[in-house]
Design a protein around this motif. Structure first.
Motif, short mmCIF file in Angstrom:
data_model
loop_
_atom_site.label_atom_id
_atom_site.label_comp_id
_atom_site.label_asym_id
_atom_site.label_seq_id
_atom_site.Cartn_x
_atom_site.Cartn_y
_atom_site.Cartn_z
N PRO A 396 0.84 -1.21 0.00
CA PRO A 396 0.00 0.00 0.00
C PRO A 396 0.87 1.26 0.00
O PRO A 396 2.08 1.21 0.27
CB PRO A 396 -0.79 -0.12 1.31
CG PRO A 396 -0.65 -1.53 1.74
CD PRO A 396 0.66 -2.00 1.21
N ILE A 397 0.23 2.41 -0.26
CA ILE A 397 0.97 3.67 -0.35
C ILE A 397 1.00 4.35 1.02
O ILE A 397 0.49 5.45 1.22
CB ILE A 397 0.37 4.60 -1.43
CG1 ILE A 397 0.05 3.82 -2.70
CG2 ILE A 397 1.35 5.73 -1.74
CD1 ILE A 397 1.26 3.23 -3.39
N HIS A 398 1.59 3.67 1.97
CA HIS A 398 1.88 4.27 3.28
C HIS A 398 3.06 3.53 3.89
O HIS A 398 3.33 2.38 3.52
CB HIS A 398 0.65 4.25 4.21
CG HIS A 398 0.00 2.92 4.39
ND1 HIS A 398 0.49 1.95 5.24
CD2 HIS A 398 -1.12 2.40 3.84
CE1 HIS A 398 -0.30 0.88 5.21
NE2 HIS A 398 -1.29 1.13 4.38
N PRO A 399 3.81 4.16 4.81
CA PRO A 399 5.04 3.57 5.32
C PRO A 399 4.83 2.23 6.03
O PRO A 399 3.71 1.87 6.40
CB PRO A 399 5.57 4.64 6.28
CG PRO A 399 4.97 5.92 5.78
CD PRO A 399 3.61 5.55 5.28
N ALA A 400 5.93 1.53 6.24
CA ALA A 400 5.86 0.14 6.70
C ALA A 400 5.57 -0.01 8.19
O ALA A 400 4.79 -0.89 8.59
CB ALA A 400 7.17 -0.57 6.37
N TYR A 401 6.19 0.81 9.02
CA TYR A 401 6.30 0.49 10.46
C TYR A 401 5.38 1.34 11.32
O TYR A 401 5.47 2.57 11.28
CB TYR A 401 7.74 0.71 10.89
CG TYR A 401 8.10 0.21 12.27
CD1 TYR A 401 8.28 -1.14 12.50
CD2 TYR A 401 8.27 1.09 13.34
CE1 TYR A 401 8.63 -1.61 13.77
CE2 TYR A 401 8.62 0.63 14.60
CZ TYR A 401 8.80 -0.72 14.80
OH TYR A 401 9.15 -1.17 16.05
N PRO A 402 4.49 0.69 12.09
CA PRO A 402 4.20 -0.74 12.21
C PRO A 402 3.11 -1.15 11.23
O PRO A 402 2.53 -0.31 10.55
CB PRO A 402 3.72 -0.85 13.64
CG PRO A 402 2.96 0.44 13.86
CD PRO A 402 3.73 1.48 13.10
N ALA A 403 2.80 -2.43 11.19
CA ALA A 403 1.79 -2.94 10.26
C ALA A 403 0.39 -2.68 10.79
O ALA A 403 0.08 -3.01 11.94
CB ALA A 403 2.00 -4.44 10.05
N GLY A 404 -0.47 -2.10 9.94
CA GLY A 404 -1.85 -1.84 10.34
C GLY A 404 -2.63 -3.12 10.59
O GLY A 404 -3.39 -3.22 11.55
N HIS A 405 -2.45 -4.13 9.70
CA HIS A 405 -3.12 -5.41 9.92
C HIS A 405 -2.75 -5.98 11.29
O HIS A 405 -3.59 -6.51 12.01
CB HIS A 405 -2.70 -6.41 8.84
CG HIS A 405 -3.61 -6.46 7.65
ND1 HIS A 405 -3.63 -5.49 6.69
CD2 HIS A 405 -4.54 -7.38 7.28
CE1 HIS A 405 -4.52 -5.81 5.75
NE2 HIS A 405 -5.10 -6.95 6.10
N ALA A 406 -1.47 -5.88 11.62
CA ALA A 406 -1.00 -6.43 12.89
C ALA A 406 -1.60 -5.69 14.08
O ALA A 406 -1.97 -6.30 15.09
CB ALA A 406 0.53 -6.36 12.95
N ALA A 407 -1.70 -4.37 13.97
CA ALA A 407 -2.28 -3.59 15.06
C ALA A 407 -3.74 -3.98 15.29
O ALA A 407 -4.18 -4.16 16.43
CB ALA A 407 -2.17 -2.10 14.76
N ILE A 408 -4.51 -4.12 14.21
CA ILE A 408 -5.90 -4.55 14.34
C ILE A 408 -5.98 -5.94 14.95
O ILE A 408 -6.78 -6.19 15.86
CB ILE A 408 -6.59 -4.54 12.96
CG1 ILE A 408 -6.74 -3.12 12.44
CG2 ILE A 408 -7.97 -5.21 13.05
CD1 ILE A 408 -7.25 -3.06 11.00
N ALA A 409 -5.17 -6.86 14.44
CA ALA A 409 -5.20 -8.23 14.94
C ALA A 409 -4.81 -8.30 16.41
O ALA A 409 -5.42 -9.03 17.21
CB ALA A 409 -4.28 -9.11 14.11
N GLY A 410 -3.78 -7.52 16.79
CA GLY A 410 -3.36 -7.50 18.19
C GLY A 410 -4.43 -6.95 19.10
O GLY A 410 -4.67 -7.48 20.19
N ALA A 411 -5.11 -5.89 18.66
CA ALA A 411 -6.17 -5.30 19.47
C ALA A 411 -7.36 -6.24 19.58
O ALA A 411 -7.91 -6.45 20.67
CB ALA A 411 -6.60 -3.97 18.85
N GLY A 412 -7.77 -6.83 18.46
CA GLY A 412 -8.92 -7.73 18.48
C GLY A 412 -8.67 -8.96 19.32
O GLY A 412 -9.54 -9.39 20.11
N ALA A 413 -7.49 -9.57 19.18
CA ALA A 413 -7.16 -10.76 19.97
C ALA A 413 -7.14 -10.43 21.46
O ALA A 413 -7.57 -11.24 22.30
CB ALA A 413 -5.82 -11.32 19.54
N THR A 414 -6.68 -9.24 21.81
CA THR A 414 -6.62 -8.84 23.22
C THR A 414 -8.01 -8.71 23.81
O THR A 414 -8.28 -9.18 24.93
CB THR A 414 -5.85 -7.51 23.35
OG1 THR A 414 -4.52 -7.69 22.86
CG2 THR A 414 -5.81 -7.03 24.78
N VAL A 415 -8.93 -8.09 23.08
CA VAL A 415 -10.31 -7.98 23.56
C VAL A 415 -10.91 -9.37 23.76
O VAL A 415 -11.56 -9.64 24.79
CB VAL A 415 -11.16 -7.17 22.57
CG1 VAL A 415 -12.65 -7.33 22.86
CG2 VAL A 415 -10.78 -5.69 22.64
#
Length: 517
Positions: A396-415
């Motif tokens: 995608p046309i945005h910088p690498a760090y950190p990964a957006g998919h990973a942030a969503i997955a980490g937040a969802g798994a935590t809930v």
């Protein structure tokens, strides 16, 4: 006058422990306390790896979509206008950023957004990413090359396939490779996996990406569209350079048969087409189908003789929070991407490797990568040193760090770990057949909710690596950032419940226990 008398004669039906005035005052106190708690947090410094300042030509910084020269190095006037817009936040400055083609920057102004629950996204920190010339970056790039070469290897074959055996052996030789190991070495059992509790147990793919998903009055069978074997992209230099400048790519070639996720290519395409919180939402619906026994033991309604949870501590509550945290996690990731790190994407780094080894330029790339076996194998197969990409458009046309998919997955798994019993064993576990046509019974070590949620987050995070669009550290730190977002939101909401509730208690990605009261 008659209307006033009529209004005064209306019966007041409100009952409960608080009248309207007291309720309004308490609501204010709850919100004020949450705001004050956030205001009292120490401010975060946000250090970076220094690559942007170190390299005048910005070879270590994200620049996709801006105009580039023949080496794929960004036009400095365009880059400086990009930085000016980010520094000022001026809306007109963003409209003045020169682009190299049709592709537009992905939502940089989201980096400035405020939210009304949880810690402000500008006050959450993550680790400093690897620097361009480091052995750490070399190990991560070598892993990405190996993931590209093994996309079509079934997960069932990982332990015995020559390519995965070579990958594990070579990654073990890198001095600063930070993927999981067994006995100090990368093995075919740890290859391309996450580092959280549960990641190394059972099949590579989480049960929540295989099991049928109850969806209201129907059932979603997790057969997904995938691309054809060998469909790799951006391996020719001209095509790579056009994509860096923002050109429109050709369409992908799809497999006519939908499949259960059975290899890296399938996983790459899942995280290509999924909507933001699809994985955590599917997991939530599966978990709810397990019944009361799967709920966390501290759910206040498990011991009630007269009540069940619904709007609080029931399905609507859990579904709301598992989706709510997704956008907040992206806000935190976008702040880091645009206003702190601006880390280049692996495909950009692959261009640096190619030009260096072809003698077109000289870059400070760590020698461990330049002398690696995987570099030679990539060149032998594709006649370039570019990173073969799963997606025609690349990243995608945005910088690498950190990964957006990973942030969503980490937040969802935590809930989900906060609401469900982590030790609960997944009933009737499965694994996909090597061709992805069917699910087979799994009979290995027991798989638990906690472990499979961690694995789900890792699958979604590292699946983007398998596609070539992210680094391992993007995913690992993105998961941790999402976790921090979810914890802060759960903390704010914990003050809003009327029930006798002792708090959310669960295991973090680093293996430590936390209780949120």
């Amino acid at each position: 006058m008659a209307k006033r008398n009529q209004s005064n004669n209306k019966k007041k039906c409100l009952i409960g422990p608080l009248n309207g005035q007291k309720r309004s005052e308490k609501a204010f106190r709850v919100r004020h306390k949450a705001a004050c708690s956030q205001m009292e947090l120490p401010l975060t410094e946000h250090p970076c790896n220094g690559d942007e300042q170190l390299y005048p030509t910005k070879i270590g910084s994200f620049s996709k979509g801006l105009p580039h020269n023949s080496l794929g190095e960004v036009d400095l006037q365009a880059y400086n206008q990009f930085i000016k817009a980010l520094k000022t936040g001026n809306k007109d400055d963003f409209e003045s950023i020169p682009l190299g083609g049709n592709a537009k920057l992905s939502n940089p102004q989201a980096a400035y957004v405020f939210d009304l629950a949880g810690t402000d996204c500008h006050n959450l920190d993550i680790a400093v990413p690897p620097s361009f010339k480091s052995a750490w970056a070399a190990g991560e790039m070598a892993e990405l090359y190996w993931q590209a070469l093994t996309r079509d290897v079934s997960f069932h074959e990982y332990r015995t396939h020559p390519l995965t055996m070579e990958a594990a052996s070579e990654l073990s030789s890198f001095s600063d490779f930070r993927g999981p190991k067994a006995g100090g070495k990368v093995t075919t059992g740890t290859l391309f996996r996450g580092i959280t509790p549960g990641d190394l147990i059972g099949p590579y793919i989480s049960q929540f990406l295989w099991k049928n998903v109850p969806y209201g009055g129907t059932t979603i069978v997790q057969h997904y569209r995938t691309t054809l074997a060998g469909s790799d992209h951006m391996t020719s230099y001209d095509q790579w350079l056009e994509i860096q400048n923002g050109s429109t790519p050709a369409a992908p070639l799809f497999d006519p048969t939908p499949r259960y996720i059975r290899n890296g290519r399938d996983l790459s395409e899942y995280v290509h087409q999924d909507f933001s919180f699809q994985g955590p939402l599917s997991a939530c619906l599966v978990l709810l189908s397990f019944g009361r026994e799967a709920l966390d033991i501290y759910n206040p309604y498990l011991k009630s003789e007269t009540q069940d949870g619904f709007i609080t501590f029931g399905a609507p509550h859990i579904l709301d929070l598992v989706t709510k945290v997704a956008r907040a996690a992206l806000e935190a990731a976008w702040f880091q991407k645009y206003l702190v790190n601006r880390r280049l994407r692996p495909e950009e780094f692959g261009g640096r490797v190619h030009n260096h080894l072809m003698g077109a330029a000289s870059y400070p790339i760590n020698s461990e990568l330049l002398h690696s076996q995987v570099i030679s194998k990539v060149f032998s197969q594709f006649h370039s040193y570019l990173l073969p990409m799963s997606y025609p458009e690349g990243c995608p046309i945005h910088p690498a760090y950190p990964a957006g998919h990973a942030a969503i997955a980490g937040a969802g798994a935590t809930v989900l770990k906060a609401f469900f019993k982590e030790s609960f064993k997944i009933p009737n576990p499965v694994t996909a057949s090597s061709d992805g046509h069917s699910l087979l019974p799994y009979s290995g070590k027991p798989l638990t909710i906690g472990g499979e949620l961690n694995k789900l987050a890792a699958n979604i995070s590292l699946g983007r690596n398998t596609a070539g669009v992210h680094w391992r550290s993007d995913g690992i730190e993105g998961m941790k950032l999402g976790e921090a977002v979810a914890i802060s939101i759960l903390s704010d909401y914990s003050a809003t419940y009327h029930e006798k509730f002792i708090g959310f208690s669960f295991t973090k990605f680093d293996g430590t226990r936390i209780t949120i009261k």
